[in-house]
Structure formats: C-alpha cells, structure tokens
Design a protein around this motif. Structure first.
Motif, PDB file in Angstrom:
ATOM      1  N   UNK A 138       0.869  -1.173   0.000  1.00  0.00           N
ATOM      2  CA  UNK A 138       0.000   0.000   0.000  1.00  0.00           C
ATOM      3  C   UNK A 138       0.899   1.214   0.000  1.00  0.00           C
ATOM      4  N   UNK A 139       0.737   2.054  -1.021  1.00  0.00           N
ATOM      5  CA  UNK A 139       1.613   3.191  -1.189  1.00  0.00           C
ATOM      6  C   UNK A 139       0.802   4.464  -1.444  1.00  0.00           C
ATOM      7  N   UNK A 140       1.287   5.609  -0.980  1.00  0.00           N
ATOM      8  CA  UNK A 140       0.591   6.863  -1.289  1.00  0.00           C
ATOM      9  C   UNK A 140       0.903   7.331  -2.702  1.00  0.00           C
ATOM     10  N   UNK A 141      -0.017   8.092  -3.259  1.00  0.00           N
ATOM     11  CA  UNK A 141       0.201   8.713  -4.565  1.00  0.00           C
ATOM     12  C   UNK A 141       1.480   9.545  -4.532  1.00  0.00           C
ATOM     13  N   UNK A 142       2.269   9.432  -5.575  1.00  0.00           N
ATOM     14  CA  UNK A 142       3.489  10.209  -5.674  1.00  0.00           C
ATOM     15  C   UNK A 142       4.714   9.539  -5.090  1.00  0.00           C
ATOM     16  N   UNK A 143       4.537   8.415  -4.440  1.00  0.00           N
ATOM     17  CA  UNK A 143       5.679   7.704  -3.858  1.00  0.00           C
ATOM     18  C   UNK A 143       6.317   6.799  -4.905  1.00  0.00           C
ATOM     19  N   UNK A 144       7.580   6.374  -4.685  1.00  0.00           N
ATOM     20  CA  UNK A 144       8.234   5.475  -5.643  1.00  0.00           C
ATOM     21  C   UNK A 144       7.803   4.029  -5.436  1.00  0.00           C
ATOM     22  N   UNK A 145       8.132   3.202  -6.429  1.00  0.00           N
ATOM     23  CA  UNK A 145       7.737   1.796  -6.390  1.00  0.00           C
ATOM     24  C   UNK A 145       8.891   0.933  -6.868  1.00  0.00           C
ATOM     25  N   UNK A 146       9.051  -0.196  -6.225  1.00  0.00           N
ATOM     26  CA  UNK A 146       9.981  -1.201  -6.713  1.00  0.00           C
ATOM     27  C   UNK A 146       9.416  -2.572  -6.392  1.00  0.00           C
ATOM     28  N   UNK A 147       9.083  -3.329  -7.412  1.00  0.00           N
ATOM     29  CA  UNK A 147       8.622  -4.709  -7.271  1.00  0.00           C
ATOM     30  C   UNK A 147       9.678  -5.622  -7.870  1.00  0.00           C
ATOM     31  N   UNK A 148       9.939  -6.710  -7.180  1.00  0.00           N
ATOM     32  CA  UNK A 148      11.000  -7.594  -7.629  1.00  0.00           C
ATOM     33  C   UNK A 148      10.481  -8.986  -7.980  1.00  0.00           C
ATOM     34  N   UNK A 149      11.102  -9.554  -8.979  1.00  0.00           N
ATOM     35  CA  UNK A 149      10.764 -10.890  -9.430  1.00  0.00           C
ATOM     36  C   UNK A 149      12.065 -11.643  -9.678  1.00  0.00           C
ATOM     37  N   UNK A 150      12.173 -12.846  -9.144  1.00  0.00           N
ATOM     38  CA  UNK A 150      13.347 -13.659  -9.405  1.00  0.00           C
ATOM     39  C   UNK A 150      12.930 -15.074  -9.787  1.00  0.00           C
ATOM     40  N   UNK A 151      13.730 -15.657 -10.639  1.00  0.00           N
ATOM     41  CA  UNK A 151      13.470 -17.014 -11.117  1.00  0.00           C
ATOM     42  C   UNK A 151      14.630 -17.901 -10.704  1.00  0.00           C
ATOM     43  N   UNK A 152      14.317 -19.097 -10.287  1.00  0.00           N
ATOM     44  CA  UNK A 152      15.339 -20.073  -9.914  1.00  0.00           C
ATOM     45  C   UNK A 152      15.203 -21.327 -10.759  1.00  0.00           C
ATOM     46  N   UNK A 153      16.313 -21.994 -10.984  1.00  0.00           N
ATOM     47  CA  UNK A 153      16.282 -23.281 -11.650  1.00  0.00           C
ATOM     48  C   UNK A 153      16.327 -23.242 -13.154  1.00  0.00           C
ATOM     49  N   UNK A 154      16.570 -22.082 -13.721  1.00  0.00           N
ATOM     50  CA  UNK A 154      16.684 -21.971 -15.159  1.00  0.00           C
ATOM     51  C   UNK A 154      17.644 -20.827 -15.471  1.00  0.00           C
ATOM     52  N   UNK A 155      18.125 -20.787 -16.686  1.00  0.00           N
ATOM     53  CA  UNK A 155      19.007 -19.687 -17.077  1.00  0.00           C
ATOM     54  C   UNK A 155      18.526 -19.091 -18.397  1.00  0.00           C
TER      55      UNK A 155
END
Lengths: 116, 115
Positions: free
Chosen positions: A12-29
C-alpha cells in the motif's frame, strides 16, 4: 525444478511515492521475463518483457519502467505512483531450452498494489 | 493484432454438472492457445495448451479443450465440475513467431460452483 518468486506480496503506497517490485526465477538460465498488470475486473495486460540482461521492451506507455540487472531478476519501478497504478502485478517467465516449450509461460504469485 | 474474446464474464454451475467456457480468437494464422486458471489473489496456473496436432487436448484437473479452426475457437470443458474449480479462467493466445512469447489474454470468465 523452476520456481518464480515475487515480493512483496502486498503493498500500500501513497500517490506520488516510488515503487519497486522484484521478481526472481530459480532453476533456469536465460529465461524470457514478463510483467503483467491485472486491474480490478479486467484481464491481464502485458507491460514489459525482456529476452536478456538489460534488454527491455515496453508494450504500453505508462508511468512504470522495468529493468533486468541480472539474468534471473526482473524489477518493476515507478518514480511517482498514480492512483491508476493500483492493481495486481504478475511476473512470468518462459524458458528457451530444448526441454521446455518455447512459448509456455509460468507465473509468479503476484503483488497486490494499492495506491491511495 | 490478435485478440481473444471470452463472451461469458460470469458462469454459475452446480457441482457435478458439466462445464464449457468459450474462447474465440482473432488472428491471421493459427496461434498457440492456452487456458489458465487463477484462484483469488493468486497467480495463474496453466491448465492446458495447444500448439499443433490433435485438436482435442487434455489438461490438468480433468479439463480438456478443443481447437476448432473453422470457428477460431478453443473452448474449455469439464464433464463434472467440483466445488474447488471455482476460480477465474483465462484464455490466451500467442503468435507462433518471434523471440518472446507475448501472450494476449481474454478478459476472463469467473466460475462459481453451487453445492
């Protein structure tokens, strides 16, 4: 086996704030990586995809950006969130090895983003 | 550009009844076709896919789908629905060309199962 992780699970973030969402994958290249957004009551919309480190393609103009600093890491960012950025964000990967179907995508558990 | 239509936004069936979810696509050539299921607040799980060959494909959880080229359809079926099948179902297509799998999704069909 391959697994895909996303964090945070909810945000939950306020309007105007920054965002960073992360995604990582394992077991493949060298996977293809994807960011989708699912707005309330709507289908999934492809936002970005990447076929390699530093290679990002944007599908729709928006307030968001994506980066791929490592082979199995995909980050979704924003400098200033808008109310319309609220939604459910899904990361996915598809493999390109001979054992896996080229076009088959596997999805992470998603991040629920609420912008207030 | 390709598009996917799922004409039914919401379907309610009784447990044990049969189910058919409709999907039509618009694309110049035969694309790759997929059905995904999403439980509330969770990611998507692949139910089945069609790339080529036999037009009747079997998937997980007892689901099957039939590709009909003449109708540009890829309808999902299950002979007997279980309460745990309540979820949202998405049909998706991707062109069988290119270096990345750019899926185009339908808007989804929400399935409710009554006991």
């Amino acid at each position: 086996s391959q697994t895909i992780h996303q964090w945070p699970a909810t945000l939950v973030q306020p309007v105007g704030s920054p965002l960073s969402l992360e995604c990582t994958v394992e077991g493949t290249s060298n996977p293809n990586l994807y960011w989708y957004r699912q707005a309330a009551g709507r289908g999934l919309q492809l936002l970005f995809y990447s076929v390699g480190i530093g290679q990002i393609s944007s599908e729709v103009p928006q307030n968001l950006s994506a980066s791929r600093p490592q082979d199995r890491q995909f980050i979704l960012s924003s400098k200033k969130l808008l109310l319309s950025d609220s939604g459910f964000y899904l990361c996915a990967w598809s493999g390109r090895t001979s054992r896996l179907s080229y076009n088959e995508q596997f999805f992470g558990p998603g991040t629920r983003l609420t912008v207030l | 550009a390709q598009s996917v239509t799922q004409p039914d936004i919401h379907i309610t069936v009784s447990e044990g009844a049969s189910l058919e979810l409709r999907c039509n696509y618009s694309y110049g050539a035969t694309p790759y076709l997929f059905w995904y299921v999403q439980s509330p607040g969770q990611g998507l799980q692949l139910l089945l896919k069609y790339f080529s060959g036999d037009t009747l494909v079997q998937g997980i959880k007892g689901f099957e789908a039939e590709f009909k080229r003449s109708q540009s359809s890829f309808n999902l079926r299950k002979p007997s629905v279980h309460w745990s099948d309540a979820a949202e179902y998405f049909c998706a297509v991707v062109p069988n060309t290119g270096t990345a799998s750019k899926l185009t999704f339908g808007t989804g069909t929400r399935l409710q199962v009554t006991l």
